[in-house]
Design a protein around this motif. Structure first.
Motif, short mmCIF file in Angstrom:
data_model
loop_
_atom_site.label_atom_id
_atom_site.label_comp_id
_atom_site.label_asym_id
_atom_site.label_seq_id
_atom_site.Cartn_x
_atom_site.Cartn_y
_atom_site.Cartn_z
N SER A 1 11.98 -9.24 -25.68
CA SER A 1 11.72 -7.98 -24.71
C SER A 1 10.10 -7.38 -26.14
CB SER A 1 12.34 -7.13 -24.62
OG SER A 1 12.00 -6.09 -24.15
N ALA B 1 9.95 -4.21 -25.14
CA ALA B 1 10.03 -3.02 -25.91
C ALA B 1 11.39 -2.92 -26.82
CB ALA B 1 11.16 -2.51 -24.01
N ARG C 1 11.75 5.94 -27.50
CA ARG C 1 12.89 5.42 -26.10
C ARG C 1 12.41 4.44 -24.41
NH1 ARG C 1 17.50 8.37 -26.69
NH2 ARG C 1 17.95 9.41 -27.63
N ARG C 2 12.96 4.22 -23.88
CA ARG C 2 12.25 3.97 -22.79
C ARG C 2 12.29 4.62 -21.56
NH1 ARG C 2 15.29 0.01 -24.55
NH2 ARG C 2 17.22 0.92 -24.24
N LEU D 1 16.33 -0.56 -14.05
CA LEU D 1 16.31 -1.16 -14.38
C LEU D 1 16.65 -2.46 -13.95
CD1 LEU D 1 13.97 -3.14 -15.98
CD2 LEU D 1 15.54 -2.54 -17.92
N VAL E 1 16.83 -5.04 -22.84
CA VAL E 1 15.69 -4.66 -23.58
C VAL E 1 15.98 -4.67 -25.24
CG1 VAL E 1 14.37 -4.11 -21.89
CG2 VAL E 1 16.63 -2.58 -22.30
#
Length: 89
Positions: free
Chosen positions: A2, A4, A10-11, A18, A33
């Motif tokens: 991924s 990310a 940070r997401r 999600l 992720v």
């Protein structure tokens, strides 16, 4: 892998959000992720080495923190953990 996980930031979305978007469980969302363990450990070791190297150059905790963009508490924790691990050997 991924994007990310590679971004190392940070997401903007939580695992719960999600999972809801994907129609999956939170566990599945986290797994999708997550950064691979080997990459995390390599990155953590590089960070430890950099902190120790800067300290050996005579920099103060505050100076190391500013140089690396982390808190002085993180610098102290890293150095404490390194000293502790060296005493166990």
């Amino acid at each position: 892998m991924s994007g990310a996980a590679r971004a190392q930031q940070r997401r903007a979305v939580t695992a719960k959000e999600l999972a809801r978007r994907l129609g999956s469980s939170e566990r599945t969302a986290r797994r999708l992720v997550a950064e691979p363990r080997e990459e995390f450990l390599a990155r953590a070791q590089a960070r430890r080495d950099q902190v120790v190297g800067l300290r050996e150059q005579g920099l103060k905790y505050r100076e190391i923190a500013e140089e690396m963009g982390i808190s002085t508490g993180a610098v102290g924790r890293i150095l404490h953990d390194v000293r502790k691990s060296e005493n166990l050997r």
